[in-house]
Design an enzyme around this catalytic site. Structure first.
Site, PDB file in Angstrom:
ATOM      1  N   ASP A 124       0.867  -1.179   0.000  1.00 36.42           N
ATOM      2  CA  ASP A 124       0.000   0.000   0.000  1.00 36.42           C
ATOM      3  C   ASP A 124       0.901   1.225   0.000  1.00 36.42           C
ATOM      4  OD1 ASP A 124      -2.406  -1.411   0.085  1.00 36.42           O
ATOM      5  OD2 ASP A 124      -2.409  -1.517   2.260  1.00 36.42           O
ATOM      6  N   ASP A 172      -6.944  -1.389  -4.564  1.00 38.29           N
ATOM      7  CA  ASP A 172      -7.984  -1.047  -3.589  1.00 38.29           C
ATOM      8  C   ASP A 172      -8.928   0.008  -4.153  1.00 38.29           C
ATOM      9  OD1 ASP A 172      -6.697  -2.761  -1.799  1.00 38.29           O
ATOM     10  OD2 ASP A 172      -5.606  -1.127  -0.821  1.00 38.29           O
TER      11      ASP A 172
END
Length: 169
Positions: A117, A136
């Site tokens: 991330d 995401d």
């Protein structure tokens, strides 16, 4: 249009993969302010699922279970891509986004059982959304698009009277 959904999925997967590789290999980006006080590139790994849920759970079943969940989701999305009418362009677009996002995080997790991330949206130091990635974003956009179409999409045309069942008589 079904092929377009697959193309969208592969494009999302490619963009997700490329951005993760760039962030992993470019150390000066690991804490880089894009918009001061609002958007930062911040390298992080997530061993859990969305929003860091299950990140701290230590269990031998976690990685296989998350992999099985991703494979199941991929199978369902592919099934819906093949069975959704071609005219449902926005549904197919949403499914393409889901396909690419799920595939991106699944492939990332195959390496070291975690997902990279790097996008941090925040309001100074007082609020920070959990760090996320391109996959995401695609998953979230796909789900939101499906929800919007479900609740606010065009109403189905009334079915013509059928000579079979007549509940009014």
């Amino acid at each position: 249009m079904r092929v377009a959904a697959i193309v969208v999925g592969l494009a999302v997967f490619g963009l997700d993969y490329l951005t993760k590789v760039i962030v992993q290999k470019t150390f000066w980006l690991w804490n880089y302010s894009v918009l001061d006080g609002l958007l930062t590139i911040q390298y992080a790994t997530n061993e859990g699922i969305a929003f860091g849920l299950l990140h701290n759970v230590q269990s031998s079943w976690k990685a296989p279970l998350l992999g099985l969940m991703a494979l199941t989701a991929l199978a369902l999305v592919l099934y819906y891509i093949w069975t959704t009418p071609r005219e449902e362009r926005f549904v197919l677009l949403a499914l393409g986004l889901l396909l690419g996002g799920i595939l991106g995080n699944f492939v990332d997790r195959l390496g070291d059982e975690s997902v990279v991330d790097f996008i941090k949206v925040h309001w100074g130091t007082s609020f920070a959304w959990p760090t996320f990635n391109v996959a995401d974003s695609a998953i979230t956009t796909g789900v939101l698009l499906i929800l919007l179409l479900t609740f606010f999409g065009a109403k189905p045309e009334e079915a013509p009277d059928s000579p079979g069942l007549n509940i009014e008589n």
